[in-house]
Design an enzyme around this catalytic site. Structure first.
Site, PDB file in Angstrom:
ATOM      1  N   HIS A 202       0.332  -1.429  -0.117  1.00 37.03           N
ATOM      2  CA  HIS A 202       0.417   0.028   0.525  1.00 37.03           C
ATOM      3  C   HIS A 202       0.650   1.545   0.035  1.00 37.03           C
ATOM      4  CE1 HIS A 202      -3.743  -2.398   0.348  1.00 37.03           C
ATOM      5  NE2 HIS A 202      -3.082  -2.762   1.490  1.00 37.03           N
ATOM      6  N   ASP A 329      -4.618 -12.921   4.102  1.00 42.31           N
ATOM      7  CA  ASP A 329      -5.863 -12.582   4.683  1.00 42.31           C
ATOM      8  C   ASP A 329      -7.270 -12.523   3.983  1.00 42.31           C
ATOM      9  OD1 ASP A 329      -4.313 -10.841   2.618  1.00 42.31           O
ATOM     10  OD2 ASP A 329      -4.731  -8.901   4.474  1.00 42.31           O
TER      11      ASP A 329
END
Length: 399
Positions: A202, A329
């Site tokens: 990110h 995730d």
């Protein structure tokens, strides 16, 4: 993968342990009720190490040897990551905690202490997190403030990515981990797994967020394109549950790096403003950014179709190195994903994922750890990916 039979039989896993004091690591992990990066790293390495057979086991010589390597010294992360990041942002990360401490009574504890960030004492210095963000980036009208409380809001894109006391040491050791893996893959053509403490996908050229501070995959791609190794085409496959917005932004106008991200649809999930299907790159790089946004509740039946298409496109691109941003995730019930949407992948799906990457990619592959927040399974499913990549179901020999 590797260029000889002996090399094919060795798979290198790189990690670090900057402190033997598990209580110190636990303290920093417990600051955030959602994010446990230090525990995640430890669980992954423990899971791989535990795969070693006992003295009573019969070792199959055809199986790969897993070599777990620990760099002997940290590396200055500013020097290593300036090939993809604004040096001013890196220097901010380097100095932010000390500047926050130096503010003393001038620290605004109310604005800079969100409810999900925990401290054990009212006298303890809380993590530094922004309470404000800048207008859309305009370097003529805005700049990072000289006060750390302003600068954090300029560089950080959210209110959940903290600056803490241990951060600089961890980034320096993460840099050592990545560099060791890059040298192994670049010099010997081996595949490898870099288990960093903090994820990176990110983080963009001049911003960080989403628990990511510096972009490991982007730096790795640039490093492998440098004169030392001179790989002309690199592919990055991001299989984290969240879109790899930082990575795609860094290479959005660069046709030499193909970035593919398979993730939860941004209409449902962070980072919300990136990862859309029509975001394909710009100029000469149009078509070298490929997003596969999938709906909430995705199972492996749907996911595997997207992964197959992604790997086919990577093969067409002609990359000589594959970097996999390995987020875990996507597992059903992941503690960060579930509140908004969540995927429903199961443990055995990760073996299949590793197997597909092996079958559809014939080049050296560098796995880099990204997210993964379901701590009771994260180590096991990381191991499943690597086991699938090597087409093995049984025990491995760890050295």
């Amino acid at each position: 993968m590797s260029s000889s039979d002996s090399q094919q039989r060795c798979f290198y896993v790189f990690a670090h342990s900057i402190s033997s004091d598990s209580q110190a690591k636990k303290k920093f992990d417990e600051l955030d009720e959602f994010n446990r990066p230090r525990l995640r790293q430890s669980l992954i390495i423990a899971s791989i190490a535990a795969a070693a057979p006992s003295a009573d086991d019969v070792f199959d010589e055809s199986l790969p040897i897993f070599s777990i390597q620990y760099p002997s010294a940290p590396v200055n992360f500013v020097d290593l990551y300036k090939n993809v990041h604004d040096v001013s942002m890196l220097e901010f990360l380097l100095s932010a905690w000390d500047a926050w401490v130096d503010l003393g009574e001038k620290r605004d504890r109310g604005n800079f202490h969100p409810s999900f960030i925990q401290t054990s004492s009212t006298n303890e210095i809380p993590p530094l997190i922004p309470s404000q963000t800048p207008l859309h980036r305009d370097r003529d009208s805005q700049r990072a403030g000289s006060n750390v409380m302003g600068a954090i809001g300029y560089y950080c894109t959210d209110t959940c990515t903290p600056i803490v006391l241990s951060l600089v040491d961890e980034l320096n050791w993460d840099a050592a981990v990545i560099l060791a893996a890059l040298k192994q893959i670049g010099e010997n053509g081996d595949s490898a797994y870099a288990v960093c403490t903090h994820p990176g996908h990110h983080s963009s050229y001049d911003s960080f967020g989403g628990y990511c501070y510096v972009n490991h995959a982007a730096m790795a791609a640039r490093y492998l394109q440098s004169g030392q190794f001179n790989h002309k085409k690199i592919a990055i496959l991001d299989i984290d549950y969240h879109a790899g917005n930082g990575t795609s932004s860094i290479f959005y106008t660069d046709p030499s790096v193909f970035v593919v991200s398979i993730h939860c649809h941004p209409k449902d999930e962070y980072p919300f403003n990136s990862g859309w299907e029509d975001q394909r790159g710009q100029g000469e790089a149009f078509g070298t950014c490929l997003n596969f946004p999938l709906p909430a509740g995705t199972t492996f039946d749907t996911y595997s179709g997207a992964l197959e298409k992604a790997l086919e496109e990577i093969s067409k691109f002609g990359a000589t190195i594959l970097i996999v941003s390995l987020g875990l995730d996507t597992y059903e019930g992941d503690d960060v994903a579930v509140p908004k949407a969540g995927f429903r992948l199961q443990a055995d799906d990760y073996w299949k994922m590793g197997s597909m990457i092996r079958d559809l990619s014939s080049v050296p592959t560098l796995f880099i750890q990204e997210g993964g927040y379901k701590m009771d399974v994260v180590g096991a499913i990381a191991f499943k990916v690597i086991a699938g990549f090597h087409d093995i179901n049984g025990v491995l020999k760890a050295i």
